[in-house]
Design a protein around this motif. Sequence first.
Motif, PDB file in Angstrom:
ATOM      1  N   LYS A 190       0.820  -1.216   0.000  1.00 58.84           N
ATOM      2  CA  LYS A 190       0.000   0.000   0.000  1.00 58.84           C
ATOM      3  C   LYS A 190       0.851   1.261   0.000  1.00 58.84           C
ATOM      4  CE  LYS A 190      -3.782  -2.417   2.278  1.00 58.84           C
ATOM      5  NZ  LYS A 190      -4.489  -2.665   3.569  1.00 58.84           N
ATOM      6  N   ASP A 191       2.047   1.186   0.573  1.00 60.90           N
ATOM      7  CA  ASP A 191       2.966   2.322   0.562  1.00 60.90           C
ATOM      8  C   ASP A 191       3.352   2.685  -0.870  1.00 60.90           C
ATOM      9  OD1 ASP A 191       3.901   3.918   2.679  1.00 60.90           O
ATOM     10  OD2 ASP A 191       5.938   3.166   2.471  1.00 60.90           O
ATOM     11  N   TYR A 192       3.687   1.672  -1.656  1.00 62.24           N
ATOM     12  CA  TYR A 192       4.026   1.897  -3.068  1.00 62.24           C
ATOM     13  C   TYR A 192       2.828   2.449  -3.841  1.00 62.24           C
ATOM     14  CZ  TYR A 192       8.690  -0.291  -3.595  1.00 62.24           C
ATOM     15  OH  TYR A 192      10.044  -0.574  -3.572  1.00 62.24           O
ATOM     16  N   VAL A 193       1.647   1.881  -3.615  1.00 66.20           N
ATOM     17  CA  VAL A 193       0.461   2.322  -4.347  1.00 66.20           C
ATOM     18  C   VAL A 193       0.172   3.790  -4.062  1.00 66.20           C
ATOM     19  CG1 VAL A 193      -2.024   2.016  -4.614  1.00 66.20           C
ATOM     20  CG2 VAL A 193      -0.544   0.011  -4.482  1.00 66.20           C
ATOM     21  N   LYS A 194       0.310   4.191  -2.806  1.00 66.25           N
ATOM     22  CA  LYS A 194       0.090   5.593  -2.458  1.00 66.25           C
ATOM     23  C   LYS A 194       1.069   6.491  -3.208  1.00 66.25           C
ATOM     24  CE  LYS A 194      -0.306   8.884   1.367  1.00 66.25           C
ATOM     25  NZ  LYS A 194       0.332   9.972   0.588  1.00 66.25           N
ATOM     26  N   GLY A 195       2.355   6.075  -3.232  1.00 66.11           N
ATOM     27  CA  GLY A 195       3.358   6.870  -3.926  1.00 66.11           C
ATOM     28  C   GLY A 195       3.059   6.991  -5.411  1.00 66.11           C
ATOM     29  N   LEU A 196       2.615   5.884  -6.026  1.00 66.54           N
ATOM     30  CA  LEU A 196       2.275   5.905  -7.449  1.00 66.54           C
ATOM     31  C   LEU A 196       1.127   6.866  -7.712  1.00 66.54           C
ATOM     32  CD1 LEU A 196       2.747   4.580 -10.278  1.00 66.54           C
ATOM     33  CD2 LEU A 196       0.910   2.982  -9.670  1.00 66.54           C
ATOM     34  N   LYS A 197       0.081   6.788  -6.905  1.00 65.66           N
ATOM     35  CA  LYS A 197      -1.079   7.666  -7.098  1.00 65.66           C
ATOM     36  C   LYS A 197      -0.723   9.126  -6.847  1.00 65.66           C
ATOM     37  CE  LYS A 197      -4.693   4.262  -6.194  1.00 65.66           C
ATOM     38  NZ  LYS A 197      -5.793   3.830  -5.290  1.00 65.66           N
ATOM     39  N   ASP A 198       0.073   9.368  -5.818  1.00 66.31           N
ATOM     40  CA  ASP A 198       0.514  10.743  -5.557  1.00 66.31           C
ATOM     41  C   ASP A 198       1.303  11.283  -6.739  1.00 66.31           C
ATOM     42  OD1 ASP A 198      -0.682  10.641  -3.076  1.00 66.31           O
ATOM     43  OD2 ASP A 198       1.190  10.416  -1.948  1.00 66.31           O
ATOM     44  N   GLY A 199       2.163  10.428  -7.315  1.00 64.19           N
ATOM     45  CA  GLY A 199       2.982  10.850  -8.437  1.00 64.19           C
ATOM     46  C   GLY A 199       2.172  11.117  -9.702  1.00 64.19           C
ATOM     47  N   LEU A 200       1.134  10.342  -9.907  1.00 65.89           N
ATOM     48  CA  LEU A 200       0.272  10.531 -11.082  1.00 65.89           C
ATOM     49  C   LEU A 200      -0.688  11.697 -10.886  1.00 65.89           C
ATOM     50  CD1 LEU A 200      -0.576   6.800 -11.883  1.00 65.89           C
ATOM     51  CD2 LEU A 200       0.980   8.282 -13.176  1.00 65.89           C
ATOM     52  N   GLY A 201      -0.918  12.052  -9.632  1.00 69.72           N
ATOM     53  CA  GLY A 201      -1.785  13.192  -9.331  1.00 69.72           C
ATOM     54  C   GLY A 201      -3.212  12.962  -9.766  1.00 69.72           C
ATOM     55  N   ASP A 202      -3.819  14.008 -10.342  1.00 67.68           N
ATOM     56  CA  ASP A 202      -5.234  13.910 -10.712  1.00 67.68           C
ATOM     57  C   ASP A 202      -5.477  12.992 -11.909  1.00 67.68           C
ATOM     58  OD1 ASP A 202      -4.211  15.479 -12.734  1.00 67.68           O
ATOM     59  OD2 ASP A 202      -5.352  17.279 -12.210  1.00 67.68           O
ATOM     60  N   ARG A 203      -4.407  12.458 -12.488  1.00 67.52           N
ATOM     61  CA  ARG A 203      -4.564  11.530 -13.615  1.00 67.52           C
ATOM     62  C   ARG A 203      -4.599  10.073 -13.149  1.00 67.52           C
ATOM     63  NH1 ARG A 203      -1.534  12.197 -18.873  1.00 67.52           N
ATOM     64  NH2 ARG A 203      -3.464  11.144 -19.452  1.00 67.52           N
ATOM     65  N   ALA A 204      -4.356   9.855 -11.875  1.00 68.89           N
ATOM     66  CA  ALA A 204      -4.273   8.489 -11.372  1.00 68.89           C
ATOM     67  C   ALA A 204      -5.553   7.697 -11.628  1.00 68.89           C
ATOM     68  CB  ALA A 204      -3.957   8.504  -9.876  1.00 68.89           C
ATOM     69  N   ALA A 205      -6.686   8.272 -11.331  1.00 72.09           N
ATOM     70  CA  ALA A 205      -7.961   7.553 -11.474  1.00 72.09           C
ATOM     71  C   ALA A 205      -8.225   7.169 -12.928  1.00 72.09           C
ATOM     72  CB  ALA A 205      -9.105   8.406 -10.939  1.00 72.09           C
ATOM     73  N   LEU A 206      -7.789   7.996 -13.839  1.00 79.31           N
ATOM     74  CA  LEU A 206      -7.987   7.718 -15.267  1.00 79.31           C
ATOM     75  C   LEU A 206      -6.993   6.684 -15.781  1.00 79.31           C
ATOM     76  CD1 LEU A 206      -9.399   8.511 -17.973  1.00 79.31           C
ATOM     77  CD2 LEU A 206      -7.587  10.222 -18.267  1.00 79.31           C
ATOM     78  N   MET A 207      -5.752   6.753 -15.333  1.00 79.25           N
ATOM     79  CA  MET A 207      -4.694   5.921 -15.896  1.00 79.25           C
ATOM     80  C   MET A 207      -4.643   4.520 -15.284  1.00 79.25           C
ATOM     81  SD  MET A 207      -1.640   8.784 -16.203  1.00 79.25           S
ATOM     82  CE  MET A 207      -0.580   7.868 -17.331  1.00 79.25           C
ATOM     83  N   ILE A 208      -4.944   4.406 -13.980  1.00 82.13           N
ATOM     84  CA  ILE A 208      -4.891   3.085 -13.333  1.00 82.13           C
ATOM     85  C   ILE A 208      -6.209   2.356 -13.601  1.00 82.13           C
ATOM     86  CG2 ILE A 208      -4.679   1.833 -11.163  1.00 82.13           C
ATOM     87  CD1 ILE A 208      -2.991   4.184 -10.109  1.00 82.13           C
ATOM     88  N   ILE A 209      -6.143   1.319 -14.417  1.00 76.41           N
ATOM     89  CA  ILE A 209      -7.370   0.598 -14.797  1.00 76.41           C
ATOM     90  C   ILE A 209      -7.547  -0.695 -14.005  1.00 76.41           C
ATOM     91  CG2 ILE A 209      -7.352   1.573 -17.124  1.00 76.41           C
ATOM     92  CD1 ILE A 209      -6.337  -1.283 -18.019  1.00 76.41           C
ATOM     93  N   ALA A 210      -6.506  -1.099 -13.270  1.00 76.84           N
ATOM     94  CA  ALA A 210      -6.613  -2.320 -12.460  1.00 76.84           C
ATOM     95  C   ALA A 210      -5.698  -2.206 -11.257  1.00 76.84           C
ATOM     96  CB  ALA A 210      -6.245  -3.542 -13.283  1.00 76.84           C
ATOM     97  N   GLU A 211      -6.279  -2.453 -10.082  1.00 76.76           N
ATOM     98  CA  GLU A 211      -5.502  -2.543  -8.842  1.00 76.76           C
ATOM     99  C   GLU A 211      -5.730  -3.928  -8.268  1.00 76.76           C
ATOM    100  OE1 GLU A 211      -5.395   0.555  -5.708  1.00 76.76           O
ATOM    101  OE2 GLU A 211      -6.521   1.755  -7.164  1.00 76.76           O
ATOM    102  N   GLU A 212      -4.737  -4.776  -8.408  1.00 81.04           N
ATOM    103  CA  GLU A 212      -4.869  -6.171  -8.001  1.00 81.04           C
ATOM    104  C   GLU A 212      -4.022  -6.425  -6.752  1.00 81.04           C
ATOM    105  OE1 GLU A 212      -6.685  -8.835  -9.828  1.00 81.04           O
ATOM    106  OE2 GLU A 212      -7.644  -6.912 -10.295  1.00 81.04           O
ATOM    107  N   ALA A 213      -4.673  -6.867  -5.684  1.00 82.35           N
ATOM    108  CA  ALA A 213      -3.974  -7.173  -4.436  1.00 82.35           C
ATOM    109  C   ALA A 213      -3.872  -8.680  -4.245  1.00 82.35           C
ATOM    110  CB  ALA A 213      -4.706  -6.552  -3.251  1.00 82.35           C
ATOM    111  N   TYR A 214      -2.740  -9.140  -3.741  1.00 83.09           N
ATOM    112  CA  TYR A 214      -2.576 -10.557  -3.422  1.00 83.09           C
ATOM    113  C   TYR A 214      -2.162 -10.678  -1.957  1.00 83.09           C
ATOM    114  CZ  TYR A 214       2.522 -10.074  -3.486  1.00 83.09           C
ATOM    115  OH  TYR A 214       3.822  -9.688  -3.201  1.00 83.09           O
TER     116      TYR A 214
END
Length: 409
Positions: A190-214
Amino acid sequence: MSFVARRLAAFSTAIILLAASGSSALAQKKYDPGVTDTEIKIGNIMPYSGPASAYSVTGRTEAAYFRKINAEGGINGRKINFISYDDAYSPPKAVEQARRLVEGNEVFLIFGSVGTPSNTAIQKYMNVKRVPQLFVQTGATKWNDPQNFPWTIGWSPNYQNEARIYAKYILMEKPNARIGVLYQNDDYGKDYVKGLKDGLGDRAALMIIAEEAYEVSDPTIDSHIVKMKSLNADVFVDITTAKFAAQAIRKAAEIGWKPLHFLNNVSTSIGAVIRPAGVEKAQDIISVAYLMDALDPQWKDDPGMKAFDEFLAKDFPEGNRADSLVMAGYNMAQTLVQVLKQCGDNLSRESVMKQAANLKNFKTTNLLPGIKINTSPIDFAPIKQVQLRRFKGDRWELFGPTLSSEIGG
């Protein structure tokens, strides 16, 4: 003054001076549990068994390095007694082993333990007990929190900021990316995912089409790879530990999925991940580095690499040169030795934390050029720079400038 009186006065002065020097010597030596004139007892917790056992080689490397230090006379004449226990990457087991080390073995500190979940599980205990939890082997952001957890300090670059670097690269090179993210369902992932979303900013919701957790207990992550391909993801952000990273590389190749693949730094070992997955299947994967790769020919004449090779030949012949986790353990151990040297004879736990928070431009033998270790009482993040790299042929190739992992570029 008579001769006898003069002799008595001189004798009294000598006694006073001797007493003063003796008390000064005593004042200079300060020990907490786990330290004597001849020994420093260091605790460690490793996943020698279980799903993250690939990382346990760092514990074996550190043990070998401390044996080398002991053979050379120890640290200020004190030998390191390194006590390492297995937690099988299980947080409840980590708590049990931490209590065993602190209350049973009475170690001076716990050093270099693996895993965000395990270190999270013992963090409050270590801070309540006021026992140093030094240079934990995880890049979770939470280790840099001296105000709330003054007895815990990290070592490797911050996970969130590593992911921000990937986000910046994606925005520059593939601004219309369809991103699939696979992550371990715990604080590490989750730490990495937060960093990725923060880095993508307001485009994160549009660009990330799948969040798969194991889950770490899952036998395989193959179904997640199949799903991301079915959704036409063309960028794969792979936030997995070694076992699952190898599976992901293999499965993507097996089903013919060829996204732009970002692999988190913790799973980039050629020996532990890339070769087991298949070198030909790992071509063009992107990650970051902060340590030299022993397989990169540009370092073959570097004094630090020669010292590493000498260590393997003489002190750790069973160590796999292709496994970057060996390199990590070797350099982490050097950092602890530096802190203990800086403590001198003041081997109190407070002194250790003070010195761990006072590393100034310290360079272990195999940090990449331009990268140094710096800490302060308000900065518990020792390594803050990384460099991008791409897997080509049979090795990683560095590219681009040294980046600050604190600001994402």
